[in-house]
Design an enzyme around this catalytic site. Structure first.
Site, PDB file in Angstrom:
ATOM      1  N   GLU A 128      28.385  60.631  34.620  1.00 38.45           N
ATOM      2  CA  GLU A 128      28.790  59.255  34.975  1.00 38.45           C
ATOM      3  C   GLU A 128      27.782  58.616  35.940  1.00 38.45           C
ATOM      4  O   GLU A 128      27.529  57.405  35.877  1.00 38.45           O
ATOM      5  CB  GLU A 128      30.194  59.308  35.589  1.00 38.45           C
ATOM      6  CG  GLU A 128      30.755  57.999  36.106  1.00 38.45           C
ATOM      7  CD  GLU A 128      31.252  57.049  35.018  1.00 38.45           C
ATOM      8  OE1 GLU A 128      30.610  56.991  33.953  1.00 38.45           O
ATOM      9  OE2 GLU A 128      32.241  56.362  35.246  1.00 38.45           O
ATOM     10  N   THR A 181      28.047  48.366  35.557  1.00 32.59           N
ATOM     11  CA  THR A 181      28.695  48.884  36.763  1.00 32.59           C
ATOM     12  C   THR A 181      27.731  48.887  37.956  1.00 32.59           C
ATOM     13  O   THR A 181      28.108  48.492  39.063  1.00 32.59           O
ATOM     14  CB  THR A 181      29.219  50.320  36.513  1.00 32.59           C
ATOM     15  OG1 THR A 181      30.153  50.260  35.433  1.00 32.59           O
ATOM     16  CG2 THR A 181      29.910  50.886  37.722  1.00 32.59           C
TER      17      THR A 181
HETATM   18  N1  ATP Z   1      27.353  57.956  26.065  1.00 29.16           N
HETATM   19  C1  ATP Z   1      27.311  56.793  26.688  1.00 29.16           C
HETATM   20  N2  ATP Z   1      28.355  55.935  26.578  1.00 29.16           N
HETATM   21  C2  ATP Z   1      28.338  54.731  27.195  1.00 29.16           C
HETATM   22  N3  ATP Z   1      27.327  54.291  27.964  1.00 29.16           N
HETATM   23  C3  ATP Z   1      26.267  55.104  28.122  1.00 29.16           C
HETATM   24  C4  ATP Z   1      26.212  56.377  27.495  1.00 29.16           C
HETATM   25  N4  ATP Z   1      25.053  56.957  27.854  1.00 29.16           N
HETATM   26  C5  ATP Z   1      24.387  56.091  28.633  1.00 29.16           C
HETATM   27  N5  ATP Z   1      25.111  54.957  28.813  1.00 29.16           N
HETATM   28  C6  ATP Z   1      24.716  53.782  29.612  1.00 29.16           C
HETATM   29  O1  ATP Z   1      25.722  53.513  30.611  1.00 29.16           O
HETATM   30  C7  ATP Z   1      25.856  52.100  30.823  1.00 29.16           C
HETATM   31  C8  ATP Z   1      27.306  51.684  30.636  1.00 29.16           C
HETATM   32  O2  ATP Z   1      28.052  52.235  31.636  1.00 29.16           O
HETATM   33  P1  ATP Z   1      28.877  51.337  32.652  1.00 29.16           P
HETATM   34  O3  ATP Z   1      29.447  52.271  33.669  1.00 29.16           O
HETATM   35  O4  ATP Z   1      28.014  50.202  33.107  1.00 29.16           O
HETATM   36  O5  ATP Z   1      29.999  50.752  31.699  1.00 29.16           O
HETATM   37  P2  ATP Z   1      31.469  51.242  31.429  1.00 29.16           P
HETATM   38  O6  ATP Z   1      31.464  52.731  31.413  1.00 29.16           O
HETATM   39  O7  ATP Z   1      31.998  50.520  30.238  1.00 29.16           O
HETATM   40  O8  ATP Z   1      32.221  50.607  32.657  1.00 29.16           O
HETATM   41  P3  ATP Z   1      33.311  51.064  33.723  1.00 29.16           P
HETATM   42  O9  ATP Z   1      32.812  52.372  34.257  1.00 29.16           O
HETATM   43  O10 ATP Z   1      33.322  49.938  34.690  1.00 29.16           O
HETATM   44  O11 ATP Z   1      34.618  51.183  33.035  1.00 29.16           O
HETATM   45  C9  ATP Z   1      24.979  51.412  29.781  1.00 29.16           C
HETATM   46  O12 ATP Z   1      23.774  51.030  30.422  1.00 29.16           O
HETATM   47  C10 ATP Z   1      24.697  52.509  28.761  1.00 29.16           C
HETATM   48  O13 ATP Z   1      23.441  52.370  28.142  1.00 29.16           O
HETATM   49  N1  HSE Z   2      35.158  52.436  40.693  1.00 26.66           N
HETATM   50  C1  HSE Z   2      34.081  52.029  39.846  1.00 26.66           C
HETATM   51  C2  HSE Z   2      34.568  52.041  38.417  1.00 26.66           C
HETATM   52  C3  HSE Z   2      33.528  51.623  37.437  1.00 26.66           C
HETATM   53  O1  HSE Z   2      32.781  52.714  36.975  1.00 26.66           O
HETATM   54  C4  HSE Z   2      33.646  50.627  40.235  1.00 26.66           C
HETATM   55  O2  HSE Z   2      34.521  49.760  40.315  1.00 26.66           O
HETATM   56  O3  HSE Z   2      32.463  50.400  40.475  1.00 26.66           O
END
Ligand code: ATP
Ligand code: HSE
Length: 309
Positions: A128, A181
């Site tokens: 993450e 994020t």
């Molecule tokens: N397996 C994967 N799945 C999703 N995103 C990935 C993965 N591997 C790398 N990434 C990268 O992680 C970023 C997306 O993650 P981010 O934490 O921003 O979004 P999210 O997980 O949808 O949001 P949140 O954590 O707020 O719920 C993108 O830049 C993406 O390219």
């Molecule tokens: N706690 C995190 C969750 C998103 O990955 C934030 O709000 O930035």
């Protein structure tokens, strides 16, 4: 067992007042993953279906999380990973976390379950961190444990499982814009006024109490965020209108899901949640911005095994 197929659900982090500590698990939306043992050692991502994400192990959260458990377990085999991505990256419903949690859960099953859920969360956090630039478990914990969770501490990682009221439903709207994020974290203030801190920790305590006592009105009162929402809501078009429509149609409360742009609402009962979904759709239909909505029960189980061989 040589191969496993799993469903790794979407999750809502923060739950308004609990920035970086509270989260809950959804049921209707999630990724599927197939993980299989290979004779060749190491971790390989062989397929990503749905979104354009890096196949390179060290650039994908699934690869980094898999390496974390693999290097600790030192098994006499390798693993290959197929990701069928349904959760759009950057949507705020734990897309990156679903990949990180799913892969460590699956590898643990293939290894004969040597690790407990807290250890799995620790491995998943390493993945993450690639996406968000910091290690936080508020999406990972609800995916791995199911239901509502509270991250008591990161080092050592301690996760508390909170009760899941059976008649509680979440309604989500995802405006089709991306909020990274890492960027949504950068806009937050480094210091907060004492009065805001007092309000926030009173809400976190109240929310936990409400879950333990099935007190829906108190849960609604506790769904307030005076620290993060004022900054991040500016990144989400028509945020206040959505909240207003949800609450005036019976939602207990609403807030930013994770770092946005998705917005969640919690309701008592499926009928109210569906009414809330319709009201939110009406707000967004007028804006011309593409969006999708869904309503889900709270998933008390977390990641599910779909098949194994
Ligand atoms: N397996 C994967 N799945 C999703 N995103 C990935 C993965 N591997 C790398 N990434 C990268 O992680 C970023 C997306 O993650 P981010 O934490 O921003 O979004 P999210 O997980 O949808 O949001 P949140 O954590 O707020 O719920 C993108 O830049 C993406 O390219
Ligand atoms: N706690 C995190 C969750 C998103 O990955 C934030 O709000 O930035």
């Amino acid at each position: 067992m040589n191969q496993i197929k799993i469903f790794s659900p979407a999750t809502v982090a923060n739950v308004s007042c609990g920035f970086d500590v509270l989260g809950f698990c959804l049921d209707t939306v999630g990724d599927e993953m197939i993980i299989r043992k290979t004779v060749e050692k190491g971790i390989k991502i062989t397929k990503i279906d749905g979104f354009d994400l890096p196949l390179e192990t060290k650039k994908n959260v699934a690869g980094v999380a898999a390496l974390a458990i693999y290097e600790d377990a030192k098994p006499d085999c390798g693993f290959e990973i197929e990701i069928y991505k349904k959760i759009k990256p950057g949507s705020g419903i734990g897309s990156s976390s679903a990949s990180a949690s799913g892969v460590v859960f699956a590898i643990n099953e293939l290894l004969g379950k040597p690790y407990n859920k807290t250890q799995l969360s620790d491995f998943a956090m390493k993945g993450e961190a690639v996406a968000s630039g910091s290690e936080h478990a508020d999406n990972i914990a609800p995916g791995i444990f199911g239901g509502f969770t509270l991250v008591k501490s990161n080092q050592p990682l301690k996760i508390l499982e909170l009760p899941t009221p059976s008649n509680l439903y979440a309604t989500l709207i995802h405006p089709q814009i991306e909020v990274k994020t890492a960027e949504a974290r950068n806009i937050l203030p480094k210091n907060i006024p004492m009065q805001d801190a007092i309000t926030q920790w009173s809400n976190v305590g109240s929310l936990v109490h409400a879950l333990h006592t099935n007190d829906y009105p108190l849960l609604g009162e506790a769904l307030q965020d005076v620290i993060v929402e004022p900054h991040r809501s500016k990144l989400i078009p028509h945020y206040n209108e959505v909240k207003k429509a949800a609450i005036s149609n019976g939602a207990l409360g609403s807030g930013i899901s994770g770092s946005g742009p998705s917005i969640f609402s919690l309701s008592e009962g499926i009928e109210t949640a569906k009414k809330v979904e319709q009201a939110i759709q009406e707000v967004y239909t007028k804006t011309g911005i593409e969006f999708y909505t869904f309503t889900s029960k709270i998933n008390a189980e977390g990641i599910k095994i779909l098949s194994s061989e």
